[in-house]
Design an enzyme around this catalytic site. Structure first.
Site, short mmCIF file in Angstrom:
data_model
loop_
_atom_site.label_atom_id
_atom_site.label_comp_id
_atom_site.label_asym_id
_atom_site.label_seq_id
_atom_site.Cartn_x
_atom_site.Cartn_y
_atom_site.Cartn_z
N HIS A 232 -5.67 1.78 -4.28
CA HIS A 232 -4.88 1.84 -3.09
C HIS A 232 -4.58 -0.07 -3.81
O HIS A 232 -5.02 -0.83 -4.48
CB HIS A 232 -5.52 1.66 -1.66
CG HIS A 232 -6.89 0.43 -1.88
ND1 HIS A 232 -6.83 -0.15 -0.81
CD2 HIS A 232 -7.93 0.67 -2.41
CE1 HIS A 232 -8.13 -0.73 -0.73
NE2 HIS A 232 -8.69 -1.00 -1.76
N CYS B 13 0.62 -1.21 0.20
CA CYS B 13 0.14 -0.01 0.13
C CYS B 13 0.53 1.07 0.13
O CYS B 13 0.88 2.32 -0.56
CB CYS B 13 -0.84 0.21 1.10
SG CYS B 13 -0.23 -0.51 2.61
N HIS C 129 -3.25 0.69 6.92
CA HIS C 129 -3.14 1.05 5.42
C HIS C 129 -3.72 2.68 4.50
O HIS C 129 -3.38 3.46 5.46
CB HIS C 129 -4.39 0.26 4.95
CG HIS C 129 -4.83 -0.12 3.69
ND1 HIS C 129 -3.67 -0.76 2.46
CD2 HIS C 129 -5.41 0.74 2.29
CE1 HIS C 129 -4.42 -1.09 1.89
NE2 HIS C 129 -5.52 -0.08 1.36
#
Length: 296
Positions: free
Chosen positions: A267, A202, A255
């Site tokens: 993402h 990420c 994240h």
């Protein structure tokens, strides 16, 4: 403190329906520039250390406002005024090109439209101060425009290039370019520790995308919280980083993704193991959303 230089923010009219226009150019320096390399950066000043306002790919046309004399040109790119390196810009005094729209700035009087680039040519009509027209080229310090279904010319001293309708700042224009670039990687595999371009995790994805635009943000998601400035969820705009926390990790976030607009973000997902688009309002993310940061 952020480890990157903050972008110059242009404080302009906030109403989305208002066209934003650069200061009128001197007719003597007016020209058309064609970008000859992908990813040419529009800078806030004539220096590679200056903040990035936008980027342009090969073949993009710009209005050249001034030759600064040091290998740089002052230009207007889609109405955003800045500087481009002359090494990657082919400049001509005249040429046909779609240069967007321009707004008449004649100080309250009307502006004559001529059949050619000069006051000796026939007068075709006039434009009121504030009128908006399509710019189709440049010739000898004059703008070529669409006028009553044909071509006319107006002095470059009295016409200012404008941004696309709905754009409110250089920052938002660059944010959309960041989103467009990130979208190229949809479907790329998620791999923990992946730095791109063939795989990402990420924060590797967000760092890779921003690095393309000259922003050296931190590598880990929790460290990217130190970059940029905080943004309220209600004020998100394209290009902002959005952060989530799963309630398990010892770090403040687990994240990160890039907001693309309309409640969605892109993402590198460890759930689907691919770069994908998700909604901030999906239960899995709505409940875990914690922060947002604006880098540009």
């Amino acid at each position: 403190m952020s480890s990157i230089r903050p972008s110059v923010r242009t404080f302009l009219l906030s109403t989305a329906l208002v066209l934003l226009c650069a200061t009128g150019a001197s007719a003597a320096g007016l020209g058309v520039g064609t970008v000859n390399a992908d990813g040419l950066r529009l800078r806030a000043e004539a220096s590679t250390d200056a903040s990035i306002l936008a980027t342009a790919n090969s073949g993009t046309h710009t209005v050249v406002l001034e030759d600064t004399g040091d290998g740089w040109y002052k230009v207007s790119l889609n109405g955003i005024e800045g500087y481009m390196s002359g090494e990657y810009l082919d400049v001509a005094d005249e040429g046909d090109a779609d240069l967007g729209q321009g707004k008449v700035e004649s100080g309250g009087s009307t502006l004559n439209v001529r059949s050619g680039p000069g006051t000796s040519y026939d007068r075709l009509g006039s434009l009121n101060d504030g009128a908006v027209v399509d710019i189709t080229g440049v010739d000898s310090g004059w703008y070529k425009i669409s006028f009553n279904g044909s071509t006319g010319y107006v002095s470059g001293d009295y016409l200012a290039p404008c941004t696309d309708s709905g754009s409110t700042s250089a920052s938002s224009a660059l944010g959309q370019q960041i989103v467009d670039y990130a979208m190229q990687y949809l479907g790329t595999p998620y791999v923990w520790g992946g730095n791109g371009p063939n795989s990402f995790d990420c924060s590797g994805f967000t760092k890779y995308v921003y690095n393309h635009f000259g922003y050296n943000i931190n590598r880990r998601a929790s460290h990217q919280l130190q970059n940029g400035v905080a943004v309220d969820r209600s004020e998100l705009q394209a290009g902002d980083l959005v952060f989530f926390y799963n309630g398990k990790d010892s770090t403040p976030v687990s994240h990160v993704g890039i907001y693309i607009g309309d409640g969605d973000f892109i993402h590198a997902s460890s759930n689907s193991y691919t770069v994908e688009i998700s909604s901030l309002y999906a239960p899995n993310y709505d409940q875990k959303y914690v922060y947002a940061r604006r880098i540009i």
